[in-house]
Design a protein around this motif. Structure first.
Motif, PDB file in Angstrom:
ATOM      1  N   ARG A  37       0.831  -1.206   0.000  1.00  6.91           N
ATOM      2  CA  ARG A  37       0.000   0.000   0.000  1.00  6.91           C
ATOM      3  C   ARG A  37       0.866   1.257   0.000  1.00  6.91           C
ATOM      4  O   ARG A  37       1.967   1.271   0.529  1.00  6.91           O
ATOM      5  N   ILE A  38       0.313   2.322  -0.603  1.00 12.94           N
ATOM      6  CA  ILE A  38       0.990   3.609  -0.719  1.00 12.94           C
ATOM      7  C   ILE A  38       0.176   4.662   0.023  1.00 12.94           C
ATOM      8  O   ILE A  38      -1.032   4.788  -0.186  1.00 12.94           O
ATOM      9  N   ALA A  39       0.842   5.444   0.864  1.00 14.57           N
ATOM     10  CA  ALA A  39       0.195   6.530   1.592  1.00 14.57           C
ATOM     11  C   ALA A  39       0.468   7.842   0.859  1.00 14.57           C
ATOM     12  O   ALA A  39       1.528   8.039   0.279  1.00 14.57           O
ATOM     13  N   ARG A  55      -1.657  -1.240  -3.996  1.00 19.09           N
ATOM     14  CA  ARG A  55      -0.662  -1.227  -5.064  1.00 19.09           C
ATOM     15  C   ARG A  55      -1.329  -1.159  -6.443  1.00 19.09           C
ATOM     16  O   ARG A  55      -0.930  -0.342  -7.270  1.00 19.09           O
ATOM     17  N   PRO A  56      -2.378  -1.970  -6.739  1.00 16.93           N
ATOM     18  CA  PRO A  56      -3.024  -1.855  -8.059  1.00 16.93           C
ATOM     19  C   PRO A  56      -3.653  -0.485  -8.311  1.00 16.93           C
ATOM     20  O   PRO A  56      -3.595   0.029  -9.429  1.00 16.93           O
ATOM     21  N   GLU A  57      -4.249   0.125  -7.291  1.00 14.92           N
ATOM     22  CA  GLU A  57      -4.813   1.467  -7.452  1.00 14.92           C
ATOM     23  C   GLU A  57      -3.722   2.474  -7.782  1.00 14.92           C
ATOM     24  O   GLU A  57      -3.870   3.313  -8.672  1.00 14.92           O
ATOM     25  N   TRP A  58      -2.599   2.407  -7.054  1.00 16.00           N
ATOM     26  CA  TRP A  58      -1.495   3.331  -7.274  1.00 16.00           C
ATOM     27  C   TRP A  58      -0.908   3.158  -8.666  1.00 16.00           C
ATOM     28  O   TRP A  58      -0.654   4.120  -9.376  1.00 16.00           O
ATOM     29  N   GLU A  59      -0.698   1.915  -9.075  1.00 13.15           N
ATOM     30  CA  GLU A  59      -0.137   1.647 -10.398  1.00 13.15           C
ATOM     31  C   GLU A  59      -1.069   2.122 -11.511  1.00 13.15           C
ATOM     32  O   GLU A  59      -0.603   2.645 -12.529  1.00 13.15           O
ATOM     33  N   ILE A  62      -0.579   5.969 -11.646  1.00 16.38           N
ATOM     34  CA  ILE A  62       0.708   6.329 -12.254  1.00 16.38           C
ATOM     35  C   ILE A  62       0.678   6.079 -13.759  1.00 16.38           C
ATOM     36  O   ILE A  62       1.146   6.912 -14.554  1.00 16.38           O
ATOM     37  N   THR A  63       0.119   4.962 -14.175  1.00 19.47           N
ATOM     38  CA  THR A  63       0.016   4.665 -15.605  1.00 19.47           C
ATOM     39  C   THR A  63      -0.828   5.722 -16.302  1.00 19.47           C
ATOM     40  O   THR A  63      -0.467   6.220 -17.369  1.00 19.47           O
ATOM     41  N   GLY A  64      -1.958   6.080 -15.699  1.00 20.81           N
ATOM     42  CA  GLY A  64      -2.812   7.114 -16.268  1.00 20.81           C
ATOM     43  C   GLY A  64      -2.111   8.455 -16.351  1.00 20.81           C
ATOM     44  O   GLY A  64      -2.227   9.174 -17.356  1.00 20.81           O
ATOM     45  N   ASN A  67       0.283   8.501 -19.139  1.00 20.68           N
ATOM     46  CA  ASN A  67      -0.416   8.520 -20.425  1.00 20.68           C
ATOM     47  C   ASN A  67      -1.165   9.820 -20.684  1.00 20.68           C
ATOM     48  O   ASN A  67      -1.865   9.950 -21.683  1.00 20.68           O
ATOM     49  N   GLY A  68      -1.068  10.793 -19.763  1.00 21.47           N
ATOM     50  CA  GLY A  68      -1.694  12.091 -19.959  1.00 21.47           C
ATOM     51  C   GLY A  68      -3.159  12.160 -19.586  1.00 21.47           C
ATOM     52  O   GLY A  68      -3.823  13.153 -19.870  1.00 21.47           O
ATOM     53  N   GLU A  69      -3.681  11.143 -18.908  1.00 15.08           N
ATOM     54  CA  GLU A  69      -5.106  11.133 -18.555  1.00 15.08           C
ATOM     55  C   GLU A  69      -5.499  12.207 -17.554  1.00 15.08           C
ATOM     56  O   GLU A  69      -6.673  12.518 -17.414  1.00 15.08           O
TER      57      GLU A  69
END
Length: 73
Positions: A37-39, A55-59, A62-64, A67-69
């Motif tokens: 988890r990331i705080a 971790r999946p939410e954070w990733e 970051i990916t978004g 990608n400029g989202e």
């Protein structure tokens, strides 16, 4: 709710792109509980609220961002 003990060992990071050395930015850091988890907190209010992401939410965020989202300008 996350306890102060869980936050005690977080190694907080501020973006190198922060315009004023981190005074008006967010800080992020991994919890030391083995969950990945990331705080996230506001750098001007380090003792205030903290948001915790899996971790999946954070990733996904970051990916978004990469990608400029979240380029709202």
């Amino acid at each position: 709710m996350i306890s102060p003990e869980e936050l005690a060992g977080v190694a907080w990071h501020i973006s190198s792109k922060s315009p004023d050395g981190g005074g008006q930015c967010v800080e992020a850091g991994p919890l030391n509980d083995g969950t990945g988890r990331i705080a996230l907190r506001h750098s001007r209010r380090p003792n205030a609220e903290v948001i915790v992401y899996t971790r999946p939410e954070w990733e996904a965020f970051i990916t978004g961002a990469k990608n400029g989202e979240f380029d709202f300008s």
